[in-house]
Design a protein around this motif. Structure first.
Motif, PDB file in Angstrom:
ATOM      1  N   THR A   1      91.473 -69.510  49.161  1.00  0.00           N
ATOM      2  CA  THR A   1      92.615 -70.292  48.688  1.00  0.00           C
ATOM      3  C   THR A   1      92.158 -71.258  47.598  1.00  0.00           C
ATOM      4  O   THR A   1      90.960 -71.494  47.411  1.00  0.00           O
ATOM      5  CB  THR A   1      93.243 -71.097  49.838  1.00  0.00           C
ATOM      6  OG1 THR A   1      92.304 -72.088  50.259  1.00  0.00           O
ATOM      7  CG2 THR A   1      93.645 -70.210  51.002  1.00  0.00           C
ATOM      8  N   ALA A   2      93.117 -71.822  46.906  1.00  0.00           N
ATOM      9  CA  ALA A   2      92.800 -72.785  45.848  1.00  0.00           C
ATOM     10  C   ALA A   2      92.074 -73.999  46.425  1.00  0.00           C
ATOM     11  O   ALA A   2      91.136 -74.524  45.815  1.00  0.00           O
ATOM     12  CB  ALA A   2      94.073 -73.212  45.127  1.00  0.00           C
ATOM     13  N   LYS A   3      92.477 -74.414  47.606  1.00  0.00           N
ATOM     14  CA  LYS A   3      91.839 -75.565  48.249  1.00  0.00           C
ATOM     15  C   LYS A   3      90.387 -75.241  48.614  1.00  0.00           C
ATOM     16  O   LYS A   3      89.488 -76.057  48.405  1.00  0.00           O
ATOM     17  CB  LYS A   3      92.627 -75.954  49.497  1.00  0.00           C
ATOM     18  CG  LYS A   3      92.146 -77.205  50.174  1.00  0.00           C
ATOM     19  CD  LYS A   3      93.039 -77.567  51.351  1.00  0.00           C
ATOM     20  CE  LYS A   3      92.566 -78.830  52.029  1.00  0.00           C
ATOM     21  NZ  LYS A   3      93.409 -79.198  53.172  1.00  0.00           N
TER      22      LYS A   3
ATOM     23  N   ILE B   1      83.550 -75.402  44.721  1.00  0.00           N
ATOM     24  CA  ILE B   1      83.089 -75.891  43.418  1.00  0.00           C
ATOM     25  C   ILE B   1      82.560 -77.319  43.538  1.00  0.00           C
ATOM     26  O   ILE B   1      81.530 -77.667  42.957  1.00  0.00           O
ATOM     27  CB  ILE B   1      84.219 -75.806  42.366  1.00  0.00           C
ATOM     28  CG1 ILE B   1      84.627 -74.352  42.137  1.00  0.00           C
ATOM     29  CG2 ILE B   1      83.821 -76.482  41.063  1.00  0.00           C
ATOM     30  CD1 ILE B   1      83.529 -73.458  41.613  1.00  0.00           C
ATOM     31  N   ASP B   2      83.244 -78.156  44.296  1.00  0.00           N
ATOM     32  CA  ASP B   2      82.790 -79.535  44.502  1.00  0.00           C
ATOM     33  C   ASP B   2      81.418 -79.567  45.169  1.00  0.00           C
ATOM     34  O   ASP B   2      80.559 -80.377  44.803  1.00  0.00           O
ATOM     35  CB  ASP B   2      83.799 -80.323  45.336  1.00  0.00           C
ATOM     36  CG  ASP B   2      85.078 -80.633  44.583  1.00  0.00           C
ATOM     37  OD1 ASP B   2      85.105 -80.492  43.337  1.00  0.00           O
ATOM     38  OD2 ASP B   2      86.069 -81.009  45.250  1.00  0.00           O
TER      39      ASP B   2
END
Length: 61
Positions: free
Chosen positions: A2-4, A10-11
């Protein structure tokens, strides 16, 4: 993914890279070494690791 989940992934990568860069600069500074960077036109230059670490910590904030 998911985008979340993607953002969290990435973080995590970004945080790991920041830790790695800081650890490397600290180690090189302790050993009195230099680091190599590149000007925007691609020409390389060296910088004492102590100065590079100071610049990195200043821009990190």
């Amino acid at each position: 993914m998911t985008a979340k989940e993607h953002k969290a992934f990435i973080d995590n990568i970004q945080q790991a890279l920041e830790i790695s860069v800081e650890k490397t600069l600290r180690r090189k500074a302790a050993l009195g070494e230099s680091v190599v960077y590149a000007h925007p036109d691609g020409t390389p230059y060296t910088l004492p690791a102590t100065e590079a670490l100071a610049r990195y910590l200043t821009t990190k904030q």
